[in-house]
Design an enzyme around this catalytic site. Sequence first.
Site, PDB file in Angstrom:
ATOM      1  N   TYR A 185      -4.134   2.270  15.941  1.00 57.33           N
ATOM      2  CA  TYR A 185      -2.878   2.244  16.692  1.00 57.33           C
ATOM      3  C   TYR A 185      -3.094   2.048  18.191  1.00 57.33           C
ATOM      4  CZ  TYR A 185      -0.685   3.706  12.390  1.00 57.33           C
ATOM      5  OH  TYR A 185      -0.234   3.749  11.096  1.00 57.33           O
ATOM      6  N   ARG A 187       0.855  -1.192   0.000  1.00 60.58           N
ATOM      7  CA  ARG A 187       0.000   0.000   0.000  1.00 60.58           C
ATOM      8  C   ARG A 187       0.885   1.234   0.000  1.00 60.58           C
ATOM      9  NH1 ARG A 187      -2.657   3.113   4.758  1.00 60.58           N
ATOM     10  NH2 ARG A 187      -3.785   4.693   3.545  1.00 60.58           N
ATOM     11  N   GLU A 235      -3.521  -0.011   8.296  1.00 56.23           N
ATOM     12  CA  GLU A 235      -2.354   0.470   9.063  1.00 56.23           C
ATOM     13  C   GLU A 235      -2.441  -0.005  10.516  1.00 56.23           C
ATOM     14  OE1 GLU A 235      -1.524   4.683   9.059  1.00 56.23           O
ATOM     15  OE2 GLU A 235      -1.948   4.825   6.921  1.00 56.23           O
TER      16      GLU A 235
HETATM   17  C1  GCO Z   1      -1.673   8.031   9.933  1.00 55.53           C
HETATM   18  C2  GCO Z   1      -1.063   8.145   8.640  1.00 55.53           C
HETATM   19  C3  GCO Z   1       0.380   7.749   8.567  1.00 55.53           C
HETATM   20  C4  GCO Z   1       1.167   7.967   9.847  1.00 55.53           C
HETATM   21  C5  GCO Z   1       1.093   6.754  10.740  1.00 55.53           C
HETATM   22  C6  GCO Z   1       1.854   6.991  12.045  1.00 55.53           C
HETATM   23  O1  GCO Z   1      -2.342   7.032  10.169  1.00 55.53           O
HETATM   24  O2  GCO Z   1      -1.552   8.976  10.692  1.00 55.53           O
HETATM   25  O3  GCO Z   1      -1.783   7.351   7.703  1.00 55.53           O
HETATM   26  O4  GCO Z   1       0.800   8.625   7.554  1.00 55.53           O
HETATM   27  O5  GCO Z   1       2.511   8.204   9.530  1.00 55.53           O
HETATM   28  O6  GCO Z   1      -0.206   6.491  11.093  1.00 55.53           O
HETATM   29  O7  GCO Z   1       1.330   8.124  12.662  1.00 55.53           O
END
Ligand code: GCO
Length: 456
Positions: A292, A80, A363
């Site tokens: 995250y 990606r 992500e």
């Molecule tokens: C986000 C973005 C990424 C970041 C990653 C770490 O999710 O903020 O898609 O560009 O770099 O998440 O913060």
Amino acid sequence: MEKPALPRFPSDFVWGVSTASYQIEGAVKEDGRGPSSWDAFVAEPGRVLGGDTGDVACDHYHRYPEDIRLMAELGVDAYRFSFSWSRIQPGGTGPVNPAGLGFYDKLVDGLLDAGIAPSPTLFHWDTPLELEQAGGWLNRDTAERFGEYAQIVGEHFADRIPRWITVNEPVVLTMLGYGAGIHAPGLELGFGALPAAHHLLLAHGLGVQALRAAGASNIGIANNHAVTWSASTSEEDVQAAGLYDNIANWIFADPILTGAYPQELASLLPEVPEADMVVISTPIDWYGINSYNPMLVGAPTVGEAALMDGHELDASLPFSLRELQGYPRTDFDWPVVPAAFTELLVGFKERYGKKLPPLYITENGAAINTGVDVDGRVPDQRRIDFMDAHLHALRVAMDAGVDVRGYFYWSLMDNFEWAAGFSQRFGLVHVDYETQKRTPKDSYYWYQDLIRHTQP
Ligand code: GCO
């Protein structure tokens, strides 16, 4: 101590890594690329830690063959990345820049030759500067321009690209770019930023329609989501957390998956044409979640500024972000709470039921800033622990019936982390920004082993 068993996944589960154009490419003035909102933002003193910029970043524009080799050795099924809109349309509208498309032709063909599925994001925050200067995402026209851009890219690549993402994290661009002034374009509009949310969602819908008309398929979005926990059971905290949950999560998912904004926000959101909601909820093939950590939210705390990634938020906001204590933390000071990942995914299944298409984790990752040691290794065991725990948490959600088809680790390599510059290292591959030397970290070999262990 016995090494814990690797989590197990279906043999057709898609393993990937994610990056984004402004964070890795560099070559910001090369081959006709037009300036983006981030090129202007990083030039403003004080905006980015240490005055870092994406001018060179990981020099991926020139080093992509080596980076493709690293991905092939890693064994990922998919990559990606994101297209730089202003590389393809320098002014964000009008004629195409052939050299810009040409770069992505080489990247896409190189990935296909390596047996890696190109899975690009059309837009990852680097708005063409001309469009930003005309109002950016506060201007509805930008959504229309995005639809035209999606048609150009779709028509050029539909026969080679098997998976598409329209927009990356409209919530972060809205809140940090237009609301809090922490990201480009650096506006501090507070709730006045909400029209940008609507126009980004409209762009997503127009993008889906343009891609489908161009013959593209397997289309999704990459939305950032975090479980929101109330700081206490007090009515004030529960109410504040509920408001934040709606603003940070559900105004970005409900319109796409149900065709309507959350009722609770009706008073805050701009009046919008019903036809927009039909466009925004154009059916997608899958829904991407970037996640995250959970968020702890309470009522505004008088005198104590709410912080986001170390930046003070407007104290007049009707909620405050609190520090979630009692958990391990990444070097970016984010709490590590794998169980919240399970809770988020199960929560999506419960909220949307049959309206929820298959999911991809587009992500998930951790900033662990371990450097290269005297033996030339990068012993980033804390990243391995993060990945192992979150993949086990993902497995728990899947066992609870959540249909997840793949996982893209953020990120392939260390890169430009927006307002934090190069201070935070999310990569499986260490990048020495002086020499551009790439060094696979211990976590790269752990992920390689996991992928081999799972693949047929
Ligand atoms: C986000 C973005 C990424 C970041 C990653 C770490 O999710 O903020 O898609 O560009 O770099 O998440 O913060």
